[in-house]
Design a protein around this motif. Sequence first.
Motif, PDB file in Angstrom:
ATOM      1  N   VAL A  33      -4.415  -6.832  -9.209  1.00 24.41           N
ATOM      2  CA  VAL A  33      -4.206  -6.741 -10.254  1.00 24.41           C
ATOM      3  C   VAL A  33      -3.875  -4.717 -10.879  1.00 24.41           C
ATOM      4  N   GLN A  34      -5.583  -4.928 -11.180  1.00 20.60           N
ATOM      5  CA  GLN A  34      -6.090  -4.274 -12.234  1.00 20.60           C
ATOM      6  C   GLN A  34      -5.584  -2.342 -11.422  1.00 20.60           C
ATOM      7  N   GLU A  35      -6.274  -3.018  -9.860  1.00 21.71           N
ATOM      8  CA  GLU A  35      -6.326  -1.233  -9.533  1.00 21.71           C
ATOM      9  C   GLU A  35      -4.717  -0.811  -9.837  1.00 21.71           C
ATOM     10  N   SER A  36      -3.686  -1.856  -9.421  1.00 17.40           N
ATOM     11  CA  SER A  36      -2.394  -0.986  -9.509  1.00 17.40           C
ATOM     12  C   SER A  36      -2.512  -0.539 -10.445  1.00 17.40           C
ATOM     13  N   PHE A  37      -2.826  -1.655 -11.816  1.00 19.73           N
ATOM     14  CA  PHE A  37      -2.257  -1.138 -13.408  1.00 19.73           C
ATOM     15  C   PHE A  37      -3.244   0.433 -13.602  1.00 19.73           C
ATOM     16  N   ALA A  38      -3.970   0.461 -13.099  1.00 18.85           N
ATOM     17  CA  ALA A  38      -4.725   2.239 -13.160  1.00 18.85           C
ATOM     18  C   ALA A  38      -4.411   2.589 -12.673  1.00 18.85           C
ATOM     19  N   ALA A  39      -3.478   2.984 -11.911  1.00 18.41           N
ATOM     20  CA  ALA A  39      -2.607   4.222 -10.938  1.00 18.41           C
ATOM     21  C   ALA A  39      -1.622   4.046 -11.412  1.00 18.41           C
ATOM     22  N   MET A  40      -1.084   3.618 -12.046  1.00 16.62           N
ATOM     23  CA  MET A  40      -0.251   3.796 -12.755  1.00 16.62           C
ATOM     24  C   MET A  40       0.493   4.481 -13.624  1.00 16.62           C
ATOM     25  N   TRP A  55      11.139   2.359  -8.924  1.00 18.16           N
ATOM     26  CA  TRP A  55      10.764   1.140  -9.391  1.00 18.16           C
ATOM     27  C   TRP A  55      12.357   1.181  -9.677  1.00 18.16           C
ATOM     28  N   ARG A  56      13.496   1.822 -10.096  1.00 16.17           N
ATOM     29  CA  ARG A  56      15.160   1.773 -10.164  1.00 16.17           C
ATOM     30  C   ARG A  56      15.575   0.819  -8.817  1.00 16.17           C
ATOM     31  N   GLY A  57      14.559   1.962  -7.171  1.00 15.79           N
ATOM     32  CA  GLY A  57      15.320   1.227  -6.444  1.00 15.79           C
ATOM     33  C   GLY A  57      15.584   0.156  -6.411  1.00 15.79           C
ATOM     34  N   VAL A  86       4.168   8.975 -20.235  1.00 15.21           N
ATOM     35  CA  VAL A  86       5.479   8.575 -21.575  1.00 15.21           C
ATOM     36  C   VAL A  86       6.299   9.899 -20.205  1.00 15.21           C
ATOM     37  N   ASP A  87       6.332  11.157 -20.276  1.00 16.68           N
ATOM     38  CA  ASP A  87       7.169  12.095 -19.687  1.00 16.68           C
ATOM     39  C   ASP A  87       8.069  10.907 -18.190  1.00 16.68           C
ATOM     40  N   ARG A  88       6.871  11.405 -17.367  1.00 17.27           N
ATOM     41  CA  ARG A  88       7.657  10.530 -16.008  1.00 17.27           C
ATOM     42  C   ARG A  88       8.718   9.358 -16.253  1.00 17.27           C
ATOM     43  N   LEU A  89       8.234   8.684 -17.079  1.00 19.91           N
ATOM     44  CA  LEU A  89       9.538   7.511 -17.905  1.00 19.91           C
ATOM     45  C   LEU A  89      10.471   8.185 -18.367  1.00 19.91           C
ATOM     46  N   ALA A  90      10.483   9.047 -18.490  1.00 20.17           N
ATOM     47  CA  ALA A  90      11.979   9.707 -20.046  1.00 20.17           C
ATOM     48  C   ALA A  90      13.031  10.201 -18.577  1.00 20.17           C
ATOM     49  N   THR A  91      14.550   9.836 -18.836  1.00 18.76           N
ATOM     50  CA  THR A  91      15.336   9.748 -18.564  1.00 18.76           C
ATOM     51  C   THR A  91      15.669  11.733 -19.441  1.00 18.76           C
ATOM     52  N   PRO A  92      15.774  12.879 -18.771  1.00 22.65           N
ATOM     53  CA  PRO A  92      16.636  14.181 -19.524  1.00 22.65           C
ATOM     54  C   PRO A  92      17.349  13.907 -20.571  1.00 22.65           C
ATOM     55  N   GLU A  93      17.861  14.363 -21.883  1.00 16.72           N
ATOM     56  CA  GLU A  93      18.879  13.851 -22.778  1.00 16.72           C
ATOM     57  C   GLU A  93      20.132  14.453 -22.427  1.00 16.72           C
ATOM     58  N   GLU A  94      20.081  15.173 -21.252  1.00 14.99           N
ATOM     59  CA  GLU A  94      21.810  15.392 -21.116  1.00 14.99           C
ATOM     60  C   GLU A  94      22.699  13.767 -20.517  1.00 14.99           C
ATOM     61  N   GLN A  95      21.488  13.436 -19.104  1.00 21.11           N
ATOM     62  CA  GLN A  95      22.271  12.580 -18.987  1.00 21.11           C
ATOM     63  C   GLN A  95      21.972  11.418 -19.850  1.00 21.11           C
ATOM     64  N   ASP A 145       1.152  -1.252  -0.008  1.00 21.90           N
ATOM     65  CA  ASP A 145       0.202   0.002  -0.145  1.00 21.90           C
ATOM     66  C   ASP A 145       1.081   0.890   0.115  1.00 21.90           C
ATOM     67  N   GLY A 146       0.543   2.239  -1.229  1.00 21.41           N
ATOM     68  CA  GLY A 146       0.853   3.348  -1.161  1.00 21.41           C
ATOM     69  C   GLY A 146       2.578   3.637  -0.963  1.00 21.41           C
ATOM     70  N   PHE A 147       2.951   2.058  -2.326  1.00 21.50           N
ATOM     71  CA  PHE A 147       3.855   2.396  -3.036  1.00 21.50           C
ATOM     72  C   PHE A 147       3.811   3.263  -4.322  1.00 21.50           C
ATOM     73  N   PRO A 148       4.876   4.066  -4.424  1.00 23.90           N
ATOM     74  CA  PRO A 148       5.068   5.128  -5.300  1.00 23.90           C
ATOM     75  C   PRO A 148       5.479   4.472  -6.782  1.00 23.90           C
ATOM     76  N   PHE A 149       4.662   4.461  -7.784  1.00 26.48           N
ATOM     77  CA  PHE A 149       5.025   3.850  -9.229  1.00 26.48           C
ATOM     78  C   PHE A 149       5.901   5.239  -9.991  1.00 26.48           C
ATOM     79  N   THR A 150       6.384   5.288  -9.516  1.00 27.56           N
ATOM     80  CA  THR A 150       7.520   6.357 -10.293  1.00 27.56           C
ATOM     81  C   THR A 150       8.452   5.505 -10.789  1.00 27.56           C
TER      82      THR A 150
END
Length: 279
Positions: A189-196, A87-89, A205-214, A78-83
């Motif tokens: 499953v669907q509750e998590s999926f809809a929250a992502m 996810w990387r952590g 799309v933009d939240r999954l993007a790594t800045p181009e300079e990186q 509960d409360g896991f931030p889908f960021t």
Amino acid sequence: MSATETTTPPEVGLRVDVDGIGTNYHRAGDGPPLLLVHGSGPGVSAFANWRPVLPALAERFDVVAPDVVGFGYTDRPDGFPFTLDAWRGHLLGFLDALGLERVSVVGNSFGGALALSLAVHAPERVERLVLMGSAGVSFPITEGLDRVWGYEPSVAAMRDLLDLFAFDRSLATDELARMRHAASVRPGVQESFAAMFPAPRQEGVDRLATPEEQLRGIRHRTLLVHGRDDRVIPLESSLRLLRLVDDSRLHVFGRCGHWTQIEHADAFARLVTDFLGAP
């Protein structure tokens, strides 16, 4: 088998505690460690994503394929931030839990975005990168990806998505649609999926993007793989990564949609094996 007995689904593999998150994963083979990170389609799991190529890759590598938090049979706290950071952590914690200091990474779609984030933020943990139909750069969301992330569970809706994923529509069988639909409606499953990736999904799309300079700072040897006919992640995303990541090369499969590892499983496994094994 008696009426009270049940079989374990093939999606269920091994289990390890990752900072309090019970994490389901598959492991096979022996050799240099190879981390496989799946995509973000409804009902997806590591097994569903990688089963066509895992045996071939396991002939040369110690392959580990976890269910990312929010997918498959990994816990959904509960409360896991889908960021991207969270996810990387989780992936880094997974590698720590297995005692894997440095791995090559194969990332599919959403998993490609996570692989890029690993390479940028924990470069010492990554050997080489394979990015297949990868997210990780900003692009105008496709109609296909909007449909994937906006999935509302039904067998018919899942069948429509399978037709979208595959260039060869014969791969999108009714049986597969029923299996993936069943996976998508397991409790939670669907509750998590809809929250992502809620609407407006361009933000996803933009939240999954790594800045181009990186991305320009990535020094890992990188293989980009894309289906020419991909209607989910545009080929342009891999062309942009080819321009941004210095030591990169691109292989494009014709007559192929978003399912490179399924539609061209043997060729994909050989391509990855040759790339990772090259001096």
